[in-house]
Design an enzyme around this catalytic site. Structure first.
Site, PDB file in Angstrom:
ATOM      1  N   LYS A 108      -4.755   6.980  -2.430  1.00 35.08           N
ATOM      2  CA  LYS A 108      -5.355   7.474  -3.672  1.00 35.08           C
ATOM      3  C   LYS A 108      -5.463   9.001  -3.630  1.00 35.08           C
ATOM      4  CE  LYS A 108      -8.811   4.981  -5.467  1.00 35.08           C
ATOM      5  NZ  LYS A 108     -10.079   4.197  -5.528  1.00 35.08           N
ATOM      6  N   VAL A 109      -4.911   9.624  -4.660  1.00 40.90           N
ATOM      7  CA  VAL A 109      -4.923  11.086  -4.770  1.00 40.90           C
ATOM      8  C   VAL A 109      -5.520  11.458  -6.124  1.00 40.90           C
ATOM      9  CG1 VAL A 109      -3.505  13.179  -4.847  1.00 40.90           C
ATOM     10  CG2 VAL A 109      -2.883  11.317  -3.301  1.00 40.90           C
TER      11      VAL A 109
END
Length: 228
Positions: A108-109
């Site tokens: 997750k970014v």
């Protein structure tokens, strides 16, 4: 049991882990062992998280295999303190993905200005990305653009486009939470509870435009997956 009932993916974040470790006794034995090693708080947190994510990915692996890589992913968030650091995010994501060593892990970014180039680079390296913290159409367009550019980089490097996946996680309820407060201040009642859905509809329409046409068809012909 959840997989048998139809669950096809899992997400996580530091807040969820905080609730799980502080709100139950499930992690006490593991924490006791880690405390004895005199590790730092961050090191202990990561040790717990990496074991959890790895085991979850293994549980979801049959779903990943059965759907040909369409479903069965487990998301792990990069350190939130890196949200405004492109290179730090890239390094952290690559480290987590490599250490976990599972094809159905998704990193997750956050969709920050620093996150967009990180997403592009990671996809270009064949690392699955779940882009988060998107609230607007502009956010989404930047994320989708980063995904396409990353696929083009992966293609230029001779990578297999069919082996990388991405999700664009678009917030809904939080938009209403913020906007309804402003509407109330303005004395506008009839639009309360409607802005977030309208925002999501416009963004979904843009998604359909982006994932069609010549640029996308070139990538799809090489096995690229639509960013879901």
């Amino acid at each position: 049991a959840l997989v048998d009932s139809g669950v096809v993916g899992v997400t996580s974040n530091p807040s969820i882990f905080e609730k799980a470790t502080a709100g139950s006794a499930e992690y006490d034995p593991a924490l006791g062992e880690l405390i004895a090693t005199q590790r730092s708080t961050m090191e202990m947190y990561e040790a717990l998280v990496m074991e959890d994510i790895g085991r979850a990915a293994d549980v979801m692996r049959p779903v990943y295999e059965r759907t040909g890589g369409l479903d069965g992913y487990v998301s792990l968030e990069v350190d939130p303190t890196l949200a405004n650091e492109t290179e730090g995010t890239i390094a952290e994501a690559r480290r987590l993905f490599t250490e976990l060593g599972r094809p159905n892990v998704m990193i997750k970014v956050p969709a920050t200005p620093a996150g967009f180039p990180a997403i592009e680079t990671l996809i270009g390296k064949g690392i699955n990305v779940n882009a988060t913290l998107m609230f607007s159409l502009d956010h989404y367009e930047a994320v989708a653009g980063a995904y396409l550019a990353g696929l083009e980089k992966l293609s230029a490097a001779g990578g297999d486009l069919s082996k990388v996946a991405s999700v664009a996680s678009f917030f809904v309820s939080r938009v209403d939470t913020a906007v309804d407060r402003q509407l109330e201040t303005l004395g506008v009642q009839d639009l309360k509870g409607q802005i977030a859905i309208a925002n999501a509809k416009l963004t979904y329409a843009r998604f359909k435009e982006i994932f069609s046409g010549e640029r996308w068809e070139r990538l799809a012909a090489q096995g690229a997956r639509v960013q879901r």
